[in-house]
Design an enzyme around this catalytic site. Structure first.
Site, PDB file in Angstrom:
ATOM      1  N   ASP A   1      -5.413  -1.661   3.964  1.00 25.00           N
ATOM      2  CA  ASP A   1      -4.171  -2.016   4.548  1.00 25.00           C
ATOM      3  C   ASP A   1      -3.749  -3.107   4.242  1.00 25.00           C
ATOM      4  O   ASP A   1      -4.564  -4.301   3.859  1.00 25.00           O
ATOM      5  CB  ASP A   1      -4.711  -2.044   6.278  1.00 25.00           C
ATOM      6  CG  ASP A   1      -3.512  -2.231   7.094  1.00 25.00           C
ATOM      7  OD1 ASP A   1      -2.486  -1.616   6.664  1.00 25.00           O
ATOM      8  OD2 ASP A   1      -3.688  -2.607   8.128  1.00 25.00           O
ATOM      9  N   THR A   2      -2.711  -3.366   3.999  1.00 28.89           N
ATOM     10  CA  THR A   2      -1.887  -4.789   3.481  1.00 28.89           C
ATOM     11  C   THR A   2      -0.994  -5.323   4.486  1.00 28.89           C
ATOM     12  O   THR A   2      -0.610  -4.436   5.257  1.00 28.89           O
ATOM     13  CB  THR A   2      -1.313  -4.430   2.002  1.00 28.89           C
ATOM     14  OG1 THR A   2      -0.226  -3.428   2.225  1.00 28.89           O
ATOM     15  CG2 THR A   2      -2.187  -4.023   0.877  1.00 28.89           C
TER      16      THR A   2
ATOM     17  N   GLU B   1       1.855  -6.501   6.721  1.00 25.21           N
ATOM     18  CA  GLU B   1       3.370  -5.655   7.290  1.00 25.21           C
ATOM     19  C   GLU B   1       4.458  -6.927   6.862  1.00 25.21           C
ATOM     20  O   GLU B   1       4.137  -7.973   6.700  1.00 25.21           O
ATOM     21  CB  GLU B   1       3.280  -5.357   8.463  1.00 25.21           C
ATOM     22  CG  GLU B   1       2.432  -4.618   9.158  1.00 25.21           C
ATOM     23  CD  GLU B   1       2.326  -3.131   8.693  1.00 25.21           C
ATOM     24  OE1 GLU B   1       3.423  -2.464   8.298  1.00 25.21           O
ATOM     25  OE2 GLU B   1       1.342  -2.603   8.394  1.00 25.21           O
TER      26      GLU B   1
ATOM     27  N   ARG C   1       3.527  11.677   3.712  1.00 25.20           N
ATOM     28  CA  ARG C   1       3.293  10.934   2.655  1.00 25.20           C
ATOM     29  C   ARG C   1       2.154  11.411   2.274  1.00 25.20           C
ATOM     30  O   ARG C   1       0.984  11.627   3.097  1.00 25.20           O
ATOM     31  CB  ARG C   1       3.185   9.356   3.029  1.00 25.20           C
ATOM     32  CG  ARG C   1       4.402   8.602   3.470  1.00 25.20           C
ATOM     33  CD  ARG C   1       4.249   7.105   3.860  1.00 25.20           C
ATOM     34  NE  ARG C   1       3.079   6.985   4.975  1.00 25.20           N
ATOM     35  CZ  ARG C   1       2.858   5.913   5.494  1.00 25.20           C
ATOM     36  NH1 ARG C   1       3.423   4.817   5.234  1.00 25.20           N
ATOM     37  NH2 ARG C   1       1.930   5.847   6.423  1.00 25.20           N
TER      38      ARG C   1
ATOM     39  N   ASP D   1       0.775  -1.283   0.010  1.00 24.53           N
ATOM     40  CA  ASP D   1      -0.073   0.081  -0.105  1.00 24.53           C
ATOM     41  C   ASP D   1       0.857   1.275   0.003  1.00 24.53           C
ATOM     42  O   ASP D   1       0.390   2.397   0.209  1.00 24.53           O
ATOM     43  CB  ASP D   1      -0.943   0.133   1.230  1.00 24.53           C
ATOM     44  CG  ASP D   1      -0.398  -0.216   2.472  1.00 24.53           C
ATOM     45  OD1 ASP D   1       0.890   0.135   2.939  1.00 24.53           O
ATOM     46  OD2 ASP D   1      -1.046  -0.851   3.509  1.00 24.53           O
TER      47      ASP D   1
ATOM     48  N   ARG E   1       0.619   6.966   0.209  1.00 26.29           N
ATOM     49  CA  ARG E   1       0.169   5.593   0.995  1.00 26.29           C
ATOM     50  C   ARG E   1      -1.433   5.531   0.331  1.00 26.29           C
ATOM     51  O   ARG E   1      -1.989   6.474   0.377  1.00 26.29           O
ATOM     52  CB  ARG E   1       0.183   5.991   2.359  1.00 26.29           C
ATOM     53  CG  ARG E   1      -0.539   5.104   3.318  1.00 26.29           C
ATOM     54  CD  ARG E   1      -0.192   3.990   3.622  1.00 26.29           C
ATOM     55  NE  ARG E   1      -0.760   3.035   4.634  1.00 26.29           N
ATOM     56  CZ  ARG E   1      -1.913   2.386   4.485  1.00 26.29           C
ATOM     57  NH1 ARG E   1      -2.598   2.410   3.440  1.00 26.29           N
ATOM     58  NH2 ARG E   1      -2.323   1.809   5.405  1.00 26.29           N
TER      59      ARG E   1
END
Ligand SMILES: [Zn+2]
Length: 210
Positions: free
Chosen positions: A59-60, A62, A98, A43, A54
């Site tokens: 949410d991908t 970690e 970001r 992401d 971002r």
């Protein structure tokens, strides 16, 4: 006399300049295209060789978590070396500097494609709850991935009798989570399976990891 006119001119000009800049920023928000120079993870990507973006609303996994590499390679295959258009939502940048954006290649919403592939889940912040353009697309993609049980959606059985969600943060918790103890009744939503919480766009608390 000259001085007064001079001052009057400045008084008129400054708000005009501010307005002009503001309008230009708005146009800029919708129209600027960027070149994706690097993909950091599922992401996050680098734009034009220096700026970071971002992907909003998702949410991908970690680094070290299952499907981290898959998420990264799907994003990479979609955008690396491509020109993308950014659409901003409630906030242009996060506290790390970001950019926060929805990425488009023509009409394709890249954020939703990662979700559709089963490598991202919806992850909303307050400012995005009212989003009527991208949010329905993200939800649709997530429901398809869940139905197909692909990627992160091939998870184990529920290990709690029920889960408690907070409809003001869009997070859900285990019943024992500290965040639930302080939660007012009007904010509580009960789900007897995680599946239903995800279906409605809730995402798991990062502390109790339901
Ligand atoms: Zn929790």
């Amino acid at each position: 006399m000259m001085k007064k006119r001079y001052i009057a001119a400045i008084v008129v000009l400054i708000p005009l300049l501010v307005l002009f800049r503001f309008v230009r920023e708005l146009r800029h928000d919708r129209e600027q295209t960027f070149s994706v120079t690097k993909v950091v993870d599922g992401d996050t990507a680098e734009l034009n060789g220096f700026d970071m973006v971002r992907l909003l609303g998702i949410d991908t996994p970690e680094r070290g978590e299952p499907f981290y590499d898959s998420a990264r390679s799907v994003l990479s295959s979609l955008v690396k070396g491509m020109e993308v258009e950014l659409r901003f939502d409630y906030r242009r940048r996060d506290k790390y500097g970001r950019l926060l954006a929805y990425l488009y290649i023509d009409s394709l919403l890249v954020n939703a494609e990662i979700v559709r592939a089963g490598y991202a889940r919806i992850y909303l912040f307050k400012g995005s709850f009212q989003n009527e353009v991208e949010l329905p697309k993200l939800l649709e993609a997530q429901r398809i991935a869940m139905k197909n049980k692909i990627g992160i959606w091939n998870f184990g059985e529920d290990d709690e009798p029920y889960y408690i969600a907070n409809n003001s943060t869009m997070r859900f918790h285990r019943p024992s989570c500290g965040a639930v103890q302080k939660l007012s009744e009007s904010r509580k939503v009960i789900f007897d399976q995680r599946h239903f919480a995800y279906y409605d766009g809730y995402s798991p608390c990062r502390n109790c990891k339901p």
